[in-house]
Design an enzyme around this catalytic site. Structure first.
Site, mmCIF file in Angstrom:
data_model
loop_
_atom_site.group_PDB
_atom_site.id
_atom_site.type_symbol
_atom_site.label_atom_id
_atom_site.label_comp_id
_atom_site.label_asym_id
_atom_site.label_seq_id
_atom_site.Cartn_x
_atom_site.Cartn_y
_atom_site.Cartn_z
ATOM 1 N N ALA A 61 0.853 -1.200 0.000
ATOM 2 C CA ALA A 61 0.000 0.000 0.000
ATOM 3 C C ALA A 61 0.883 1.243 0.000
ATOM 4 O O ALA A 61 2.047 1.191 0.391
ATOM 5 C CB ALA A 61 -0.873 -0.010 1.244
ATOM 6 N N GLY A 100 0.367 -5.283 0.595
ATOM 7 C CA GLY A 100 -0.637 -5.276 -0.472
ATOM 8 C C GLY A 100 -0.095 -5.883 -1.761
ATOM 9 O O GLY A 100 -0.861 -6.438 -2.563
ATOM 10 N N GLU A 103 -0.590 -9.468 -1.355
ATOM 11 C CA GLU A 103 -2.048 -9.736 -1.408
ATOM 12 C C GLU A 103 -2.541 -9.718 -2.852
ATOM 13 O O GLU A 103 -3.376 -10.528 -3.247
ATOM 14 C CB GLU A 103 -2.790 -8.708 -0.555
ATOM 15 N N GLU A 123 2.490 -5.925 7.538
ATOM 16 C CA GLU A 123 1.547 -4.926 8.080
ATOM 17 C C GLU A 123 1.610 -4.812 9.593
ATOM 18 O O GLU A 123 1.442 -3.727 10.154
ATOM 19 C CB GLU A 123 0.109 -5.268 7.666
#
Ligand code: NAD
Length: 719
Positions: A61, A100, A103, A123
């Site tokens: 992210a 992310g 992911e 995270e």
């Protein structure tokens, strides 16, 4: 952004473009949505490959977007659309797939990684959890125990481990995108159902309840009050026990709680603070971006005791040639063995060859004639250090940087004894120097910006959190520690016990309270310093006046224990007792408690009930108050410098962001009010007298921490 190309006639190649790490910013997410759509609607395209530009798949992210109102397409439906695609989507993972980024890769049907790639869901280190389906997909893919390990620690895995765990399908040493395109062609047309991770349950795991109970207990213990690792366990539990959709809902709820917690803010602050300290600046106006470091190819360490050994290892591990000098033959032999052992163990851990040949040992200081930088680590004795610096100035080639690892001596005084004071800086390492992350780079008024830049760059090369600080007694870290320790001693006099003080601080999140720490590092260390300062007097004196020295309150408790030969773990007795000298398990010491009782009686002190809140307020606010003095004096350039020092070198719990961030969270007015309260009760304790900077910041409306720099500048200009 994401670029789209058709390659090998029927493969849609999507390349993420957002330097430096192709973070999933709003524009990148929009780019992915658009290009995936384009590939899926093109009848000529049979399969899709997603990669990142410049050899990096995706760093996750865009942390800069945290806290702002999210714009652009959200991540979860985007990943879901990829997973539901009716054409195979292959992730080509080079460099890193983190957070992310991983992911996103887990939403793809296949993953091909380069052998040097690293993957992970870090995270938790930002106080969050992988909340774009990562906590739900990873356990379904690799099983609950392995997923718990990765998600609760945030550790990165190599491509080889990722293959072994089943995170990736193939590892290549060659061009990853070419391998992924070839792979994508080979799987075109195959059924994708088995490849949609979210549609499968987690692999069967016997005794799931017992597993979660055990993991939760371990995580709670190691988290020391951090909530994100616990939420990570809860999210994985949801993956293991609930259908995917409900698991996602749980993931969302847990993330919402974490996102608004102060801990996530503190951890993200630490992330940025660690980067900010690299952009150092000196009061003279010299700064990181205008000061060029000198190249360092060869370094020397003088004195191979506790610190010199660790420093030699840290330097050799960066690939530098190191000349290690020790005058005592026996010490030299022992050091050689210890350093070789540390290098071998370190190399084994990192899977590389030990840099044994990189270290040359000598008893003669003449051996350092052609080095670029010297780190002196002889005994803490100004006369000896001065002599060593004068020898070095005579022996070393012109321009060699001379660094001292002193804990508290005056770096400027040492510099003034050399012909080139501009070449002298402090490099204050922490024990064990090859392990501890922190390095204080201490500049005096005469240190050149180039010397500071060189030491900072070397620190970075050694993997240290390097912080440039001004020269004063104890620099930043130890200067702030002094009032913290003194308050703990005063609390014992007033009725607290070592157990109570340590428990309060450990519950706050320190790995060890003041007294356990003191037992570990040795009570004699502080005793020697206090003797040097002329503070230690015979223990027979009694009454209030015996506890006032040099015009301020003083507790001789530590000195009295030292007189008894109680130096802590090394002697088996200290603030606690130990089974034998060197043993680490601290036990209640009945002798110590009757000693404290007798001491209070002798000095006319009446023990009162002290609670955890008082322990925290007095110890922590005294330390924070010193931090404000340090900022006011310009010894630290900003609160981030202090906070990085405390988090990386002094065990301050990272999820509380560092002392100055903590003060900001508590509220400056509250910190000021409590300091004033305690100062009224203890007027003979100067470190409880609120710093004038703290007062001025409160008077100017308690600006948030990111505005302190500006506020301090303004306040100083008004003086
Ligand atoms: P130490 O006593 O373990 O080692 C000092 C070594 O220097 C000894 O081996 C001694 O023989 C050697 N030595 C003395 N004179 C020498 C000379 N002229 N040339 C070469 N070698 C010589 O001490 P230490 O704990 O490693 O501390 C070294 C320095 O680091 C001190 O200034 C100390 O304040 C500082 N420091 C110590 C710690 C710590 O936790 N021990 C932490 C940070 C900084």
């Amino acid at each position: 952004m994401a670029e789209y190309n058709r390659v090998s006639e029927c493969v849609g190649l999507i390349t993420l473009r957002n330097p430096p790490v192709n973070a999933l910013s709003a524009a990148v997410r929009q780019g992915i949505v658009d290009t995936v759509q384009r590939a899926l609607s093109d009848p000529n395209v049979k399969s899709v490959v997603i990669c990142g530009q410049n050899g990096i798949f995706c760093g996750g992210a865009d942390i800069k977007e945290f806290g702002s109102n999210m714009t652009g397409p959200p991540l979860i439906p985007m990943i879901h659309a990829i997973e539901s695609a009716n054409k195979p989507v292959v992730a080509a993972i080079e460099g890193s797939a983190l957070g992310g980024g991983l992911e996103l890769a887990l939403g793809c049907h296949y993953r091909i990684a380069h052998s040097k790639a690293r993957l992970g869901l870090p995270e938790v280190s930002l106080g969050l959890l992988p909340a774009a389906g990562g906590s739900q997909r990873l356990p379904r893919l690799i099983g609950v125990p392995a997923a718990l390990n990765l998600i609760t620690t945030g550790r990165h895995v190599t491509a080889a481990e990722a293959l072994q765990l089943g995170i990736v399908d193939q590892v290549t040493d060659h061009n990853t995108v070419a391998a992924a395109v070839k792979f994508a062609l080979s799987v075109a047309g195959r059924s994708l159902d088995p490849r949609r991770i979210s549609t499968h349950p987690c692999p069967q795991q016997p005794d799931l309840d017992a597993l979660f109970e055990e993991v939760m207990q371990k995580v709670r213990q190691s988290a020391r009050g951090a909530i994100a690792p616990i939420a990570c366990v809860q999210a994985v539990r949801a993956a293991a026990t609930l259908p995917y959709a409900q698991g996602m809902e749980r993931e969302r709820e847990l993330m919402a709680t974490l996102f608004t917690s102060g801990q996530a803010r503190a951890l993200q602050y630490c992330f940025f603070a660690e980067r900010a300290v690299g952009r150092w600046r000196m009061p003279s106006g010299a700064r990181w971006d205008t000061s060029k470091p000198r190249p360092v190819h060869k370094a020397a360490v003088i004195g191979l005791g506790t610190m010199g050994r660790g420093i030699t290892v840290a330097l050799a591990q960066t690939g530098l040639s190191v000349i290690a000098v020790e005058t005592q033959e026996k010490q030299l032999m022992e050091a050689k063995q210890a350093i070789s052992g540390m290098l071998e163990r370190g190399a084994k851990r990192r899977g590389v060859a030990p840099a044994l040949d990189g270290v040359i040992y000598s008893q003669n200081i003449q051996a350092v004639a052609d080095v670029d930088l010297v780190i002196e680590a002889v005994f803490e004795d100004i006369a000896l250090k001065t002599k060593v610096f004068q020898q070095l100035s005579a022996v070393c080639k012109p321009g060699t940087l001379l660094c001292t690892n002193t804990s508290a001596l005056d770096v400027d005084q040492l510099a003034s004894e050399t012909p080139n004071p501009e070449l002298v800086v402090g490099m204050h390492f922490f024990a064990p120097a090859h392990v501890m992350k922190l390095l204080e780079v201490v500049y005096g008024p005469r240190s050149s910006p180039q010397a500071v830049a060189t030491a900072m760059q070397l620190g970075k090369k050694m993997g240290k959190a390097s912080v440039a600080v001004g020269n004063c007694r104890g620099f930043v870290g130890n200067r702030m520690l002094k009032p913290y320790i003194e308050e703990a001693f005063f609390l014992l006099e007033e009725g607290a016990t070592p157990e109570l003080v340590d428990q309060a601080l450990e519950e706050f999140g320190f790995p060890m309270g003041v007294f356990r720490m003191s037992d570990l590092s040795g009570l004699d260390v502080g005793w020697r310093v206090r003797k040097g300062d002329g503070l230690v007097e015979p223990g027979t004196a009694s009454g209030r006046s015996a506890r006032i020295r040099q015009g301020r309150r003083y507790s001789p408790l530590g000195d009295l224990l030292c007189e008894e030969g109680h130096f802590g773990q090394k002697t088996g007795r200290g603030w606690y007792q130990y089974d034998k000298p060197g043993s680490r398990v601290a036990r209640f010491d009945p002798w110590l408690h009757s000693f404290l009782g007798a001491y209070r009686a002798q000095h006319g002190l009446v023990a009162r009930r002290i609670d955890h809140q008082e322990v925290l307020e007095r110890c922590l606010y005294a330390l924070i108050n010193e931090g404000f003095h340090i900022l006011d004096d310009g010894i630290a350039a900003g609160p981030e410098d202090i906070d990085v020092i405390y988090v990386s070198g002094y065990g301050w719990p990272r999820h509380r962001g560092g002392p100055m961030f903590y003060a900001n969270m508590v509220g400056l007015a509250k910190v000021l009010e409590r300091l004033e309260h305690y100062q009224q009760l203890h007027p003979e304790v100067p470190h409880l007298q609120p710093s004038s900077l703290l007062r001025r910041l409160v008077a100017s409306g308690s600006p948030p921490i990111h505005k302190w720099g500006e506020a301090i500048k303004k306040l100083h200009s008004q003086l």
